[in-house]
Design an enzyme around this catalytic site. Structure first.
Site, mmCIF file in Angstrom:
data_model
loop_
_atom_site.group_PDB
_atom_site.id
_atom_site.type_symbol
_atom_site.label_atom_id
_atom_site.label_comp_id
_atom_site.label_asym_id
_atom_site.label_seq_id
_atom_site.Cartn_x
_atom_site.Cartn_y
_atom_site.Cartn_z
ATOM 1 N N GLU A 165 1.002 -1.096 -0.102
ATOM 2 C CA GLU A 165 -0.067 -0.045 -0.021
ATOM 3 C C GLU A 165 0.853 1.184 -0.032
ATOM 4 O O GLU A 165 0.478 2.345 -0.733
ATOM 5 C CB GLU A 165 -0.897 0.078 1.374
ATOM 6 C CG GLU A 165 -2.056 -1.071 1.151
ATOM 7 C CD GLU A 165 -2.859 -0.896 -0.109
ATOM 8 O OE1 GLU A 165 -3.198 0.284 -0.620
ATOM 9 O OE2 GLU A 165 -3.427 -1.658 -0.577
ATOM 10 N N TYR A 198 9.421 10.109 -3.636
ATOM 11 C CA TYR A 198 8.610 10.374 -2.271
ATOM 12 C C TYR A 198 9.210 9.677 -1.243
ATOM 13 O O TYR A 198 8.755 8.691 -0.462
ATOM 14 C CB TYR A 198 7.014 9.995 -2.600
ATOM 15 C CG TYR A 198 6.595 10.817 -3.588
ATOM 16 C CD1 TYR A 198 5.946 11.877 -3.128
ATOM 17 C CD2 TYR A 198 6.071 10.284 -4.694
ATOM 18 C CE1 TYR A 198 5.562 12.760 -4.558
ATOM 19 C CE2 TYR A 198 5.773 11.076 -5.890
ATOM 20 C CZ TYR A 198 5.235 12.239 -5.489
ATOM 21 O OH TYR A 198 4.611 13.079 -6.413
ATOM 22 N N TYR A 209 -6.535 6.013 4.853
ATOM 23 C CA TYR A 209 -6.881 4.960 3.653
ATOM 24 C C TYR A 209 -5.884 3.845 3.925
ATOM 25 O O TYR A 209 -6.617 2.655 4.013
ATOM 26 C CB TYR A 209 -6.522 5.629 2.319
ATOM 27 C CG TYR A 209 -6.226 4.528 1.442
ATOM 28 C CD1 TYR A 209 -7.285 3.829 0.820
ATOM 29 C CD2 TYR A 209 -4.946 4.029 0.830
ATOM 30 C CE1 TYR A 209 -7.370 2.827 -0.071
ATOM 31 C CE2 TYR A 209 -4.983 2.848 0.046
ATOM 32 C CZ TYR A 209 -6.027 2.472 -0.498
ATOM 33 O OH TYR A 209 -5.930 1.279 -1.193
ATOM 34 N N ASP A 269 -9.963 5.875 -1.094
ATOM 35 C CA ASP A 269 -8.927 6.702 -1.887
ATOM 36 C C ASP A 269 -9.211 7.376 -3.161
ATOM 37 O O ASP A 269 -10.388 7.173 -3.336
ATOM 38 C CB ASP A 269 -7.549 5.757 -2.175
ATOM 39 C CG ASP A 269 -7.958 4.661 -3.346
ATOM 40 O OD1 ASP A 269 -9.047 4.425 -3.596
ATOM 41 O OD2 ASP A 269 -6.992 3.981 -3.856
ATOM 42 N N CYS A 309 -18.946 -3.126 -16.137
ATOM 43 C CA CYS A 309 -19.234 -2.884 -15.019
ATOM 44 C C CYS A 309 -20.317 -3.504 -14.051
ATOM 45 O O CYS A 309 -21.357 -3.170 -14.647
ATOM 46 C CB CYS A 309 -19.094 -1.352 -14.680
ATOM 47 S SG CYS A 309 -18.922 -0.855 -13.003
HETATM 48 S S1 SF4 Z 1 -20.932 2.034 -14.406
HETATM 49 FE FE1 SF4 Z 1 -19.214 3.189 -15.524
HETATM 50 S S2 SF4 Z 1 -19.053 5.281 -14.639
HETATM 51 FE FE2 SF4 Z 1 -20.324 3.777 -13.191
HETATM 52 S S3 SF4 Z 1 -18.873 2.767 -11.912
HETATM 53 FE FE3 SF4 Z 1 -19.027 1.466 -13.508
HETATM 54 S S4 SF4 Z 1 -17.368 2.009 -14.847
HETATM 55 FE FE4 SF4 Z 1 -17.621 3.729 -13.467
#
Ligand code: SF4
Length: 346
Positions: A38, A83, A121, A139, A204
């Site tokens: 991390e 860093y 975080y 984060d 997604c």
């Molecule tokens: S649907 Fe698209 S904009 Fe919404 S969280 Fe998933 S990748 Fe991100």
């Protein structure tokens, strides 16, 4: 802020279970490993971290070894990651763990958060991943994902927004899947709802509940407050060599790149005659000016505009440390702002 959609945690965990990247620091839940990864991953890409992570652990496999490591060797292991305060804090924290926790990594959020260099975080990530604590880790990745899911215009650079997101996530941290949820959010932010370019909404797991996806507004989120302009400084850097050794010196123990090795340098841009005069006055007896190059290095708040002169010298002035190739390889770590001149073709 709108409430988070129902079943957000479940959707993320199922998606994570269905397939995620195999990363070296995900092989176990050893807190030293998770903590080190991390800290390395702050400001640094996963691909770049992998090699550093493996080298660091093979030389310093335990918190005790980290605590006992000589400072120059430690800096060398970090060379190129930048860093450097991160690695100093790692060692300070290792000493705290040895002195105050009997060498065992602490297991409460408060004790982990109290370690040098560990913020909200990192403490949240370690405690949820390693100890299954209900400690959301918020984060930039998480802020980006959630601000899009909720079409939330609160500036994510603001501490209040981070706190609000942490509180919103807390009820989702159900026993048994806390570490997984933290890692799923990290993974989604890195691989799907990406920081640069268009998010991959079509793959997604949150596409059905994400408002930015429903309205095609992902470009508007996250909202960031305008950054202050960086200060610019001009410098002249000297690459002085004598009998195969390179002149280096240690920086002051405070301020930018505190305590690190550097090439000799002065404020402002000198012309060639002034540069040779600098080497002369430093007692190096310059024999030949090989070339000069102009380079720029950008730090978080400052930009250095540098001109470097490559000068062969006849004398090893005691004003500098003259490092041989062998020494430079083992315990003289130059930060990137100076190392770029060493890597230059002469
Ligand atoms: S649907 Fe698209 S904009 Fe919404 S969280 Fe998933 S990748 Fe991100």
């Amino acid at each position: 802020m709108r409430p988070l959609p129902e079943k957000l945690g479940e959707k993320l965990c199922m998606w994570y279970d269905a397939g995620h990247r195999e990363l070296p620091w995900r092989q176990d839940k050893e807190p030293y490993h998770v903590w080190l990864s991390e800290i390395m991953l702050q400001q640094t890409r996963v691909e770049a971290v992998k090699g550093y992570y493996a080298r660091f652990l093979s030389e310093l496999p335990t918190i005790k070894a980290l605590s006992d490591c000589p400072p120059d060797r430690l800096t060398k292991l970090w060379e190129g990651l930048g860093y450097y305060s991160r690695v100093w804090n790692l060692q300070k924290a290792a000493k705290v763990i040895m002195d105050e926790h009997g060498g065992a990594f602490p297991e409460t959020y408060e004790a982990v958060r109290a370690l040098p260099g560990v913020g909200d975080y990192t403490a949240g990530a370690i405690c949820s991943i390693c100890f299954e604590r209900p400690t959301p880790a918020v984060d930039g990745n998480v802020l980006r994902v959630l601000s899009r899911v909720m079409e939330d215009g609160a500036p994510v650079t603001n501490q209040k927004t981070k706190t609000a997101y942490r509180e919103a996530l807390l009820p989702l941290y159900e026993a048994g899947s806390r570490g997984k949820l933290t890692q799923a959010l990290m993974e989604l932010g890195a691989m799907v709802c990406v920081p640069n370019g268009a998010p991959k909404c079509e793959i997604c797991p949150l596409r059905d509940v994400c408002l930015a996806n429903a309205h095609g507004t992902w470009e508007k989120y996250p909202v960031k407050e305008a950054k202050k302009a960086k200060r610019e400084e001009e410098k002249t850097v000297f690459y002085l060599t004598c009998d195969g050794c390179l002149a280096v010196r240690k920086r002051e123990n405070k301020g930018l790149l505190a305590g690190l090795w550097e090439l000799p340098n002065v404020e402002g841009k000198l012309d060639a005659a002034q540069a040779l005069s600098f080497a002369e006055k430093a007692g190096c007896e310059p024999a030949e000016l090989l070339k000069s190059v102009e380079r720029v290095h950008v730090f978080t708040h400052i930009i250095w505009r540098m001109r470097c002169y490559y000068i062969v010298c006849k004398e090893k002035s005691p004003e500098f440390v003259w490092a041989s190739d062998a020494r430079r390889k083992t315990d003289v770590a130059l930060p990137t702002a100076f190392r770029m001149f060493v890597e230059e073709e002469i």
